[in-house]
Write a protein that holds these residues in place. Sequence first.
Motif, PDB file in Angstrom:
ATOM      1  N   ASP A 149     108.983  18.510  70.155  1.00 54.38           N
ATOM      2  CA  ASP A 149     108.665  19.262  68.949  1.00 54.38           C
ATOM      3  C   ASP A 149     107.240  19.772  69.158  1.00 54.38           C
ATOM      4  N   ARG A 150     107.098  21.063  69.357  1.00 55.70           N
ATOM      5  CA  ARG A 150     105.794  21.639  69.710  1.00 55.70           C
ATOM      6  C   ARG A 150     104.726  21.364  68.658  1.00 55.70           C
ATOM      7  N   ARG A 151     105.125  21.209  67.409  1.00 54.00           N
ATOM      8  CA  ARG A 151     104.151  20.960  66.336  1.00 54.00           C
ATOM      9  C   ARG A 151     103.423  19.635  66.528  1.00 54.00           C
ATOM     10  N   GLU A 152     104.083  18.661  67.176  1.00 54.62           N
ATOM     11  CA  GLU A 152     103.442  17.366  67.424  1.00 54.62           C
ATOM     12  C   GLU A 152     102.242  17.488  68.356  1.00 54.62           C
ATOM     13  N   PHE A 153     102.149  18.605  69.075  1.00 57.06           N
ATOM     14  CA  PHE A 153     101.054  18.822  70.027  1.00 57.06           C
ATOM     15  C   PHE A 153     100.084  19.907  69.540  1.00 57.06           C
ATOM     16  N   GLY A 154     100.150  20.235  68.255  1.00 60.82           N
ATOM     17  CA  GLY A 154      99.227  21.222  67.695  1.00 60.82           C
ATOM     18  C   GLY A 154      99.617  22.663  67.963  1.00 60.82           C
ATOM     19  N   LEU A 155     100.848  22.908  68.423  1.00 61.12           N
ATOM     20  CA  LEU A 155     101.338  24.273  68.651  1.00 61.12           C
ATOM     21  C   LEU A 155     102.071  24.713  67.381  1.00 61.12           C
ATOM     22  N   ASN A 156     101.303  25.034  66.355  1.00 64.60           N
ATOM     23  CA  ASN A 156     101.850  25.235  65.019  1.00 64.60           C
ATOM     24  C   ASN A 156     102.114  26.684  64.628  1.00 64.60           C
ATOM     25  N   TRP A 157     101.565  27.635  65.361  1.00 63.59           N
ATOM     26  CA  TRP A 157     101.685  29.031  64.950  1.00 63.59           C
ATOM     27  C   TRP A 157     103.154  29.413  64.767  1.00 63.59           C
ATOM     28  N   ASN A 158     103.409  30.203  63.732  1.00 66.49           N
ATOM     29  CA  ASN A 158     104.751  30.734  63.503  1.00 66.49           C
ATOM     30  C   ASN A 158     104.644  31.901  62.544  1.00 66.49           C
ATOM     31  N   GLN A 159     105.749  32.581  62.368  1.00 69.58           N
ATOM     32  CA  GLN A 159     105.805  33.710  61.452  1.00 69.58           C
ATOM     33  C   GLN A 159     107.163  33.689  60.769  1.00 69.58           C
ATOM     34  N   ALA A 160     107.146  33.788  59.438  1.00 68.02           N
ATOM     35  CA  ALA A 160     108.401  33.826  58.683  1.00 68.02           C
ATOM     36  C   ALA A 160     109.103  35.160  58.919  1.00 68.02           C
ATOM     37  N   LEU A 161     110.420  35.093  58.995  1.00 72.95           N
ATOM     38  CA  LEU A 161     111.223  36.303  59.164  1.00 72.95           C
ATOM     39  C   LEU A 161     111.696  36.810  57.809  1.00 72.95           C
ATOM     40  N   GLU A 162     111.757  38.101  57.668  1.00 71.08           N
ATOM     41  CA  GLU A 162     112.176  38.712  56.406  1.00 71.08           C
ATOM     42  C   GLU A 162     113.565  38.254  55.984  1.00 71.08           C
ATOM     43  N   ALA A 163     114.465  38.080  56.956  1.00 73.17           N
ATOM     44  CA  ALA A 163     115.842  37.670  56.660  1.00 73.17           C
ATOM     45  C   ALA A 163     115.977  36.157  56.510  1.00 73.17           C
ATOM     46  N   GLY A 164     114.874  35.429  56.623  1.00 67.41           N
ATOM     47  CA  GLY A 164     114.900  33.973  56.550  1.00 67.41           C
ATOM     48  C   GLY A 164     114.685  33.361  57.924  1.00 67.41           C
ATOM     49  N   GLY A 165     114.213  32.160  57.940  1.00 69.35           N
ATOM     50  CA  GLY A 165     113.935  31.491  59.200  1.00 69.35           C
ATOM     51  C   GLY A 165     112.545  31.822  59.711  1.00 69.35           C
ATOM     52  N   VAL A 166     112.308  31.453  60.972  1.00 70.63           N
ATOM     53  CA  VAL A 166     110.998  31.665  61.574  1.00 70.63           C
ATOM     54  C   VAL A 166     111.148  32.325  62.940  1.00 70.63           C
ATOM     55  N   LEU A 167     110.057  32.882  63.418  1.00 72.00           N
ATOM     56  CA  LEU A 167     110.056  33.594  64.693  1.00 72.00           C
ATOM     57  C   LEU A 167     110.253  32.658  65.881  1.00 72.00           C
ATOM     58  N   VAL A 168     109.575  31.487  65.874  1.00 72.00           N
ATOM     59  CA  VAL A 168     109.611  30.574  67.019  1.00 72.00           C
ATOM     60  C   VAL A 168     110.107  29.200  66.551  1.00 72.00           C
ATOM     61  N   ALA A 169     111.136  28.682  67.205  1.00 74.33           N
ATOM     62  CA  ALA A 169     111.669  27.363  66.857  1.00 74.33           C
ATOM     63  C   ALA A 169     110.650  26.272  67.158  1.00 74.33           C
ATOM     64  N   THR A 170     110.863  25.125  66.574  1.00 78.28           N
ATOM     65  CA  THR A 170     109.948  24.004  66.809  1.00 78.28           C
ATOM     66  C   THR A 170     110.305  23.222  68.070  1.00 78.28           C
ATOM     67  N   ASP A 171     111.601  23.106  68.382  1.00 77.97           N
ATOM     68  CA  ASP A 171     112.013  22.373  69.580  1.00 77.97           C
ATOM     69  C   ASP A 171     111.865  23.240  70.817  1.00 77.97           C
ATOM     70  N   VAL A 172     111.267  22.658  71.849  1.00 73.07           N
ATOM     71  CA  VAL A 172     111.065  23.339  73.128  1.00 73.07           C
ATOM     72  C   VAL A 172     111.664  22.463  74.223  1.00 73.07           C
ATOM     73  N   ASP A 173     112.539  23.051  75.028  1.00 71.99           N
ATOM     74  CA  ASP A 173     113.125  22.346  76.171  1.00 71.99           C
ATOM     75  C   ASP A 173     112.222  22.567  77.381  1.00 71.99           C
ATOM     76  N   LEU A 174     111.749  21.481  77.977  1.00 63.04           N
ATOM     77  CA  LEU A 174     110.908  21.543  79.172  1.00 63.04           C
ATOM     78  C   LEU A 174     111.702  21.063  80.380  1.00 63.04           C
ATOM     79  N   THR A 175     111.531  21.750  81.500  1.00 70.69           N
ATOM     80  CA  THR A 175     112.152  21.350  82.764  1.00 70.69           C
ATOM     81  C   THR A 175     111.092  21.361  83.845  1.00 70.69           C
ATOM     82  N   LEU A 176     110.967  20.248  84.547  1.00 70.36           N
ATOM     83  CA  LEU A 176     110.057  20.150  85.689  1.00 70.36           C
ATOM     84  C   LEU A 176     110.909  20.147  86.950  1.00 70.36           C
ATOM     85  N   ASP A 177     110.807  21.203  87.752  1.00 71.43           N
ATOM     86  CA  ASP A 177     111.468  21.265  89.047  1.00 71.43           C
ATOM     87  C   ASP A 177     110.399  20.988  90.087  1.00 71.43           C
ATOM     88  N   ILE A 178     110.445  19.808  90.663  1.00 70.96           N
ATOM     89  CA  ILE A 178     109.364  19.336  91.522  1.00 70.96           C
ATOM     90  C   ILE A 178     109.862  19.125  92.947  1.00 70.96           C
TER      91      ILE A 178
END
Length: 183
Positions: A149-178
Amino acid sequence: MTAVAPTTALQTWHIDPTHSAVSFAVRHMMFATVRGQFGDVSGSISMEQDDPRTTAVDVSIGTASIDTRMPQRDAHLTSPDFFDAATFPTATFAGRGATANGDGSWALGGTLTIRGVSKPVVLQVRPLGTGNDPWGKVRSAWTATVTIDRREFGLNWNQALEAGGVLVATDVDLTLDIQAVQG
């Protein structure tokens, strides 16, 4: 006579930044997915062969190396609205002691730090293989995933959408290919 238990040597691997990447996927406008990656990845992995419990992982990610294939968005993501790369040039993961999941994958607990905020996370790690490269070096590769949840790390920016909802979701999937080189 005392029996001596066999010992396994600790192996150290150095992340090969030219063959490694940290990527992410996040919902955009509630229905699409934006993907990107960080090209600046470094660190080390150490463990005794075939014993994930001995795993120690330290990964450093240059936040300014973000690439979403859109320079304007990348500039916004490195700004104080998101990663604030000028103030927080690196994100890190430090993990210790993986446990086998029973399907060939491991669960690796550790601490993820973004924007100076540290939180515990558990990466799901899949070993991909080990072999010799054409130059005589031993290489190994792993893929690790986690959803944060990006908000837990201070990545809080977002923008409300006119039709409802927000521009950027809170959950972020991370993949490390090492891919890492032994030694």
